[in-house]
Design an enzyme around this catalytic site. Structure first.
Site, short mmCIF file in Angstrom:
data_model
loop_
_atom_site.label_atom_id
_atom_site.label_comp_id
_atom_site.label_asym_id
_atom_site.label_seq_id
_atom_site.Cartn_x
_atom_site.Cartn_y
_atom_site.Cartn_z
N GLU A 135 -26.66 27.98 -6.98
CA GLU A 135 -26.02 28.73 -8.06
C GLU A 135 -26.83 28.60 -9.35
O GLU A 135 -27.01 29.57 -10.09
CB GLU A 135 -24.59 28.21 -8.25
CG GLU A 135 -23.81 28.92 -9.35
CD GLU A 135 -23.93 28.22 -10.69
OE1 GLU A 135 -23.85 28.89 -11.73
OE2 GLU A 135 -24.10 26.99 -10.69
N GLU A 170 -24.10 34.19 -7.15
CA GLU A 170 -25.36 33.69 -7.70
C GLU A 170 -26.12 32.88 -6.65
O GLU A 170 -27.36 32.93 -6.59
CB GLU A 170 -25.08 32.86 -8.94
CG GLU A 170 -24.59 33.69 -10.12
CD GLU A 170 -24.13 32.85 -11.30
OE1 GLU A 170 -24.13 33.37 -12.42
OE2 GLU A 170 -23.75 31.67 -11.09
N ASP A 212 -19.89 31.97 -8.39
CA ASP A 212 -20.89 30.98 -7.97
C ASP A 212 -21.52 31.37 -6.63
O ASP A 212 -22.73 31.22 -6.44
CB ASP A 212 -20.25 29.60 -7.85
CG ASP A 212 -19.97 28.95 -9.19
OD1 ASP A 212 -20.40 29.51 -10.22
OD2 ASP A 212 -19.31 27.90 -9.22
N ASP A 264 -28.53 32.05 -10.98
CA ASP A 264 -28.18 32.50 -12.32
C ASP A 264 -29.44 32.91 -13.08
O ASP A 264 -29.46 33.92 -13.79
CB ASP A 264 -27.45 31.38 -13.05
CG ASP A 264 -27.11 31.74 -14.49
OD1 ASP A 264 -26.35 32.70 -14.69
OD2 ASP A 264 -27.60 31.06 -15.41
#
Length: 230
Positions: free
Chosen positions: A46, A122, A119, A50
């Site tokens: 995650e 990502e 989450d 991102d």
């Protein structure tokens, strides 16, 4: 119950990428409540996803509006990479059905929780990136975010409203926006705006208009608040 390999194969079909390393996709869809010493959760992925998402969306926004200033682009970027938007895309791809999580988390509606879905989204981006590289990850993101990049301006314009709703939903006063600096020549000033909540959280942004700086600050604070809620 379908075998895990079948579940992952259905996810691959929806995202349009067949993994060389299926363990990456499995890790991306493993919540912390289910992880063990031999089964890692998706938190590290995650973190990477991102950043990959931010890079690809920033690039797409530059291409979409070559003349836009940084103060205009920043709130659009924040609106598109927010956990809320990532969760929307995860719902589109039905990732919730493929996430493995602990029993208590599952019983509390974990498959529908915005933070968990965001989450996972990502993390899947990071898994694609590690499995096949940036070009494939970029293509995947642009497919998954199709339509959202084109409406980024409208999404960014909602940042102040969204922040006010966040505050009111928690019994707080509306956010306070304050000009804390102004620089540049009189004909092209740059405004520095701080937004602060009654609970103390704040964010600062700059733009060539007060409105754009306020929107950017609101979007940044929303993203920070969403991260803190995880």
């Amino acid at each position: 119950m379908a075998a895990r390999s079948e579940v992952l194969a259905r996810v691959e079909a929806r995202i349009g990428h067949v993994f060389s390393r299926s363990d990456l996709l499995d890790e991306a869809l493993t919540h912390a409540s289910f992880s063990t010493n031999v089964r890692p959760d998706n938190q590290r992925l995650e973190f990477l996803g991102d950043r990959v998402l931010g890079l690809v969306i920033a690039e797409a926004l530059l291409v979409q509006d070559p003349g836009a200033a940084e103060g205009v682009l920043a709130p659009r970027l924040n609106a598109l990479v927010r956990k809320e938007t990532c969760a929307e895309v995860a719902v589109d791809l039905d990732l919730g059905a493929a996430i493995v999580m602990g029993r208590s988390e599952m019983l509390s509606g974990g498959r529908r929780k915005q933070a968990i879905l965001g989450d996972a989204m990502e993390s899947v981006i990071a898994a694609v990136y590690l499995d096949a590289g940036l070009d494939v990850a970029r293509a995947f993101i642009l497919r998954a975010w199709a339509g959202r990049v084109e409406t980024a301006e409208a999404r960014a314009a909602d940042a102040k409203s969204a922040l006010q709703e966040w505050a009111q939903g928690r019994g707080q006063e509306p956010p306070d926006y304050r000009e804390i600096a102004r620089s540049g020549p009189p004909h092209a000033p740059i405004f520095t705006i701080e937004v602060r909540l009654a609970s103390g959280e704040s964010a600062v942004a700059q733009a060539r208009s007060k409105r754009a700086a306020q929107q950017s600050a609101a979007a940044q604070l929303l993203k920070s608040l969403e991260t803190g809620d995880e």
